[in-house]
Design a protein around this motif. Structure first.
Motif, mmCIF file in Angstrom:
data_model
loop_
_atom_site.group_PDB
_atom_site.id
_atom_site.type_symbol
_atom_site.label_atom_id
_atom_site.label_comp_id
_atom_site.label_asym_id
_atom_site.label_seq_id
_atom_site.Cartn_x
_atom_site.Cartn_y
_atom_site.Cartn_z
ATOM 1 N N ALA A 280 -17.065 -29.917 64.710
ATOM 2 C CA ALA A 280 -18.371 -30.605 65.123
ATOM 3 C C ALA A 280 -17.999 -31.427 66.476
ATOM 4 C CB ALA A 280 -19.045 -31.482 64.319
ATOM 5 N N GLY A 281 -16.756 -31.704 66.878
ATOM 6 C CA GLY A 281 -16.346 -32.133 68.030
ATOM 7 C C GLY A 281 -16.549 -31.274 69.590
ATOM 8 N N SER A 282 -16.410 -32.110 70.564
ATOM 9 C CA SER A 282 -16.462 -31.647 71.664
ATOM 10 C C SER A 282 -15.389 -30.697 72.112
ATOM 11 C CB SER A 282 -16.574 -32.869 72.958
ATOM 12 O OG SER A 282 -15.321 -33.491 72.831
ATOM 13 N N ASP A 283 -14.373 -30.585 71.530
ATOM 14 C CA ASP A 283 -13.363 -29.557 71.913
ATOM 15 C C ASP A 283 -13.802 -28.234 71.407
ATOM 16 O OD1 ASP A 283 -11.484 -31.185 72.816
ATOM 17 O OD2 ASP A 283 -10.436 -31.602 71.117
ATOM 18 N N SER A 284 -14.725 -28.323 70.368
ATOM 19 C CA SER A 284 -15.286 -27.020 70.033
ATOM 20 C C SER A 284 -16.189 -26.163 70.961
ATOM 21 C CB SER A 284 -16.149 -27.161 68.639
ATOM 22 O OG SER A 284 -16.889 -25.892 68.154
ATOM 23 N N HIS A 285 -17.086 -26.970 71.738
ATOM 24 C CA HIS A 285 -17.633 -26.576 72.853
ATOM 25 C C HIS A 285 -18.419 -27.623 73.452
ATOM 26 C CE1 HIS A 285 -20.281 -24.327 75.340
ATOM 27 N NE2 HIS A 285 -19.730 -23.043 75.203
ATOM 28 N N PRO A 286 -18.449 -27.859 74.810
ATOM 29 C CA PRO A 286 -19.141 -28.906 75.559
ATOM 30 C C PRO A 286 -20.767 -29.010 75.084
ATOM 31 C CG PRO A 286 -17.996 -27.713 77.082
ATOM 32 C CD PRO A 286 -17.893 -26.766 75.600
ATOM 33 N N ASP A 287 -21.186 -27.720 74.830
ATOM 34 C CA ASP A 287 -22.717 -27.508 74.268
ATOM 35 C C ASP A 287 -22.927 -27.711 72.876
ATOM 36 O OD1 ASP A 287 -25.328 -27.109 73.864
ATOM 37 O OD2 ASP A 287 -25.338 -25.456 74.767
ATOM 38 N N ARG A 288 -23.314 -28.853 72.236
ATOM 39 C CA ARG A 288 -23.286 -29.042 70.847
ATOM 40 C C ARG A 288 -24.050 -28.239 70.111
ATOM 41 N NH1 ARG A 288 -27.333 -31.936 68.563
ATOM 42 N NH2 ARG A 288 -25.926 -32.904 67.230
ATOM 43 N N THR A 289 -24.905 -27.412 70.818
ATOM 44 C CA THR A 289 -25.898 -26.324 70.026
ATOM 45 C C THR A 289 -25.435 -25.111 69.814
ATOM 46 O OG1 THR A 289 -26.904 -25.588 71.918
ATOM 47 C CG2 THR A 289 -27.833 -27.533 70.882
ATOM 48 N N ARG A 290 -24.016 -24.815 70.653
ATOM 49 C CA ARG A 290 -23.225 -23.615 70.205
ATOM 50 C C ARG A 290 -22.145 -23.826 69.495
ATOM 51 N NH1 ARG A 290 -22.713 -21.449 76.384
ATOM 52 N NH2 ARG A 290 -21.776 -19.642 75.187
ATOM 53 N N ARG A 291 -21.883 -24.980 68.915
ATOM 54 C CA ARG A 291 -20.587 -25.366 68.130
ATOM 55 C C ARG A 291 -20.546 -24.597 66.788
ATOM 56 N NH1 ARG A 291 -20.491 -31.918 69.709
ATOM 57 N NH2 ARG A 291 -20.290 -31.407 71.891
ATOM 58 N N TYR A 292 -21.835 -24.221 66.403
ATOM 59 C CA TYR A 292 -21.738 -23.603 64.984
ATOM 60 C C TYR A 292 -20.851 -22.406 65.068
ATOM 61 C CZ TYR A 292 -25.188 -20.457 66.919
ATOM 62 O OH TYR A 292 -25.972 -19.261 67.410
ATOM 63 N N TRP A 293 -20.563 -21.738 66.324
ATOM 64 C CA TRP A 293 -19.762 -20.577 66.169
ATOM 65 C C TRP A 293 -18.206 -20.883 65.930
ATOM 66 C CZ3 TRP A 293 -19.897 -15.463 66.133
ATOM 67 C CH2 TRP A 293 -20.867 -14.668 66.413
ATOM 68 N N SER A 294 -17.960 -21.799 66.037
ATOM 69 C CA SER A 294 -16.438 -22.316 65.729
ATOM 70 C C SER A 294 -16.320 -22.181 64.113
ATOM 71 C CB SER A 294 -16.181 -23.608 66.127
ATOM 72 O OG SER A 294 -15.952 -23.786 67.481
ATOM 73 N N ALA A 295 -17.547 -22.541 63.422
ATOM 74 C CA ALA A 295 -17.388 -22.693 62.136
ATOM 75 C C ALA A 295 -17.422 -21.049 61.523
ATOM 76 C CB ALA A 295 -18.629 -23.466 61.390
ATOM 77 N N ILE A 296 -18.204 -20.235 62.180
ATOM 78 C CA ILE A 296 -18.390 -18.809 61.946
ATOM 79 C C ILE A 296 -17.202 -18.086 62.205
ATOM 80 C CG2 ILE A 296 -19.541 -16.886 62.443
ATOM 81 C CD1 ILE A 296 -22.046 -18.287 63.145
ATOM 82 N N ASN A 297 -16.393 -18.458 63.229
ATOM 83 C CA ASN A 297 -15.076 -17.751 63.627
ATOM 84 C C ASN A 297 -14.044 -18.288 62.805
ATOM 85 O OD1 ASN A 297 -16.216 -16.339 65.816
ATOM 86 N ND2 ASN A 297 -16.015 -18.066 67.295
ATOM 87 N N ALA A 298 -14.175 -19.665 62.052
ATOM 88 C CA ALA A 298 -13.094 -19.926 61.282
ATOM 89 C C ALA A 298 -13.326 -19.245 59.811
ATOM 90 C CB ALA A 298 -13.128 -21.531 61.119
ATOM 91 N N GLY A 299 -14.688 -19.026 59.423
ATOM 92 C CA GLY A 299 -15.020 -18.252 58.239
ATOM 93 C C GLY A 299 -14.447 -16.752 58.356
ATOM 94 N N ILE A 300 -14.421 -16.131 59.673
ATOM 95 C CA ILE A 300 -14.038 -14.860 59.674
ATOM 96 C C ILE A 300 -12.256 -14.654 59.566
ATOM 97 C CG2 ILE A 300 -13.654 -12.801 61.121
ATOM 98 C CD1 ILE A 300 -16.431 -13.691 62.338
ATOM 99 N N ALA A 301 -11.971 -15.756 60.183
ATOM 100 C CA ALA A 301 -10.439 -16.031 60.045
ATOM 101 C C ALA A 301 -9.696 -16.247 58.666
ATOM 102 C CB ALA A 301 -9.832 -17.141 61.023
ATOM 103 N N TYR A 302 -10.704 -17.094 57.904
ATOM 104 C CA TYR A 302 -10.066 -17.183 56.604
ATOM 105 C C TYR A 302 -10.393 -16.226 55.533
ATOM 106 C CZ TYR A 302 -10.293 -22.622 56.577
ATOM 107 O OH TYR A 302 -9.857 -23.751 56.791
ATOM 108 N N ILE A 303 -11.332 -15.138 55.679
ATOM 109 C CA ILE A 303 -11.334 -14.046 54.956
ATOM 110 C C ILE A 303 -9.999 -13.230 55.457
ATOM 111 C CG2 ILE A 303 -12.463 -11.867 54.953
ATOM 112 C CD1 ILE A 303 -15.111 -13.406 55.358
ATOM 113 N N ILE A 304 -9.501 -12.973 56.572
ATOM 114 C CA ILE A 304 -8.514 -12.477 57.115
ATOM 115 C C ILE A 304 -7.327 -13.025 56.324
ATOM 116 C CG2 ILE A 304 -6.970 -11.796 58.975
ATOM 117 C CD1 ILE A 304 -9.524 -11.474 60.725
ATOM 118 N N LEU A 305 -7.051 -14.287 56.345
ATOM 119 C CA LEU A 305 -5.976 -14.964 55.947
ATOM 120 C C LEU A 305 -5.866 -14.767 54.011
ATOM 121 C CD1 LEU A 305 -5.865 -18.376 57.838
ATOM 122 C CD2 LEU A 305 -4.117 -16.377 57.870
ATOM 123 N N GLY A 306 -7.186 -14.740 53.775
ATOM 124 C CA GLY A 306 -7.439 -14.685 52.293
ATOM 125 C C GLY A 306 -6.686 -13.147 51.677
ATOM 126 N N LEU A 307 -6.956 -12.241 52.524
ATOM 127 C CA LEU A 307 -6.532 -10.747 52.352
ATOM 128 C C LEU A 307 -4.980 -10.778 51.992
ATOM 129 C CD1 LEU A 307 -9.261 -8.684 54.161
ATOM 130 C CD2 LEU A 307 -8.935 -9.265 51.710
#
Length: 393
Positions: A280-307
């Motif tokens: 949710a912080g600014s390091d995720s993206h300067p535009d706060r309306t686009r930061r949700y993609w960090s959570a989506i990308n983290a979710g994809i990475a979690y699935i890969i790590l889970g496998l």
């Protein structure tokens, strides 16, 4: 949605998943084996949790367009490690995991239960958590006593890197743990073949058994710890960053994914707190309306790590258990210090918090029910008596 994607959110998502997985998977493995899981069942549980929280993060963040980070319940895993096996073994623990998921859903959808959980005095909830974590935080010292050549490098890596950047302290300890195993532990015959075989993901279905003692020893404390230490702080982090979602549906969704992972050995998934700040912080993206993609990308990475959970578990099993317990203990020192400070901050509730902490930390079970539950009960009774005496005075 694709227009909102950015390379910055991709990097942050990968970093969030690495930090979230590396910093606490040892706690999860230790907790699952603590309640009777075999090595294969623990690997399955780790895989189920990682995939479930990845899918949960993707679904919630895509639907709400908010940077909602999801994690497994690290305090809950620590609770399992201190609870010990219950009658009915791991099958009974899985039954308790399912009930915990149901309780989280109900807390999200039925406001009276959510308010009841929120009304538990924070001092007692934190004291119970501190009592649960205490024995695990002894593990780094025990590892040094077991073998200084193995334990000391792990602790030193955590301390040195942590003094520079606290975020990378546990990953540094984990990396050192891997080097210690690779260079210092004699590999048994067939170890490499076992690692190669573990590359193929294997899920283990565990038929749940619903046992009354397991409900009280595991399901109820796990629900309280997950809500008080993860879900509620997770909402607070989002609000600090000026995101204001309705908490109920988020809680209910994490409860649903907890139930989906439970039959395969996963204990609970929930809103994240630490990685939520990264999302949710600014390091995720300067535009706060686009930061949700960090959570989506983290979710994809979690699935890969889970496998890859099978490989992780197989590699960890090559080392003396006290070493991975040391990494888990180091990962929980920050949580222990925070919960202990919060538990004893207020003079009015300090004595009740002390009772909760001591009963929980004792690890003693009564009537087949773990000390975490009795600690909360004892502290609550002490607090109630103190308030009655104050009114009469």
């Amino acid at each position: 949605m694709l227009r909102d994607f950015s390379a910055q959110s991709l990097f942050m998502g990968a970093l969030i998943a690495f930090v979230g997985f590396a910093s606490s998977f040892a706690v999860v493995l230790h907790g699952l084996t603590g309640v009777g899981a075999s090595e294969a069942q623990a690997a399955s549980g780790l895989m189920a949790l990682s995939i479930s929280m990845g899918l949960c993060a993707i679904v919630i963040s895509a639907v709400t367009r908010l940077p909602v980070s999801i994690a497994w319940s690290t305090p809950g895993a620590a609770l399992l490690a201190s609870s010990g096996s219950v009658e009915g073994g791991f099958n009974a623990a899985v039954g308790a995991f399912l009930v915990c998921g149901v309780l989280i859903i109900v807390a999200g959808l039925w406001k009276p239960l959510g308010r009841t959980v929120s009304s538990i005095p924070p001092a007692l909830a934190n004291a119970m958590l501190a009592g649960v974590l205490l024995s695990l935080c002894f593990a780094p010292v025990k590892a040094i006593a077991f073998n200084p050549l193995f334990g000391l490098p792990i602790v030193l890596a955590w301390a040195v890197i942590g003094s520079i950047n606290r975020l990378y302290a546990v990953p540094a300890a984990l990396l050192t743990f891997g080097l210690v195993i690779a260079l210092g532990v004699e590999m048994p015959e067939g170890a490499l073949a076992g690692l190669s075989a573990a590359l193929v993901p294997r899920i283990e279905f565990v038929p749940p058994v619903f046992d009354a003692a397991a409900m009280v020893s595991i399901a109820l404390p796990l629900f309280i710890v997950t809500m008080a230490s993860q879900n509620i702080p997770g909402i607070a982090v989002l609000k600090v960053n000026d995101y204001h979602p309705d908490p109920g549906p988020l809680f209910a969704t994490t409860g649903l994914f907890s139930m989906l992972s439970a039959p395969f050995g996963g204990h609970a998934v929930n809103l994240a707190a630490i990685t939520a700040a990264m999302c949710a912080g600014s390091d995720s993206h300067p535009d706060r309306t686009r930061r949700y993609w960090s959570a989506i990308n983290a979710g994809i990475a979690y699935i890969i790590l889970g496998l890859l959970a099978g490989v992780v578990t197989t590699f960890v099993s090559l080392a003396p258990p006290v070493l991975i317990q040391a990494v888990a203990g180091l990962a929980l020192i920050g949580a222990f210090s925070s919960s202990a400070m919060a538990a004893f901050a207020e003079a009015e509730t300090r004595e009740a918090a002390a009772i909760t902490f001591l009963v929980t930390a004792s690890g003693v079970s009564f009537a087949g029910v773990s000390g975490a539950f009795w600690g909360l009960v004892a502290g609550g009774l002490m607090l109630g008596l103190a308030r009655v005496a104050k009114r009469k005075a």
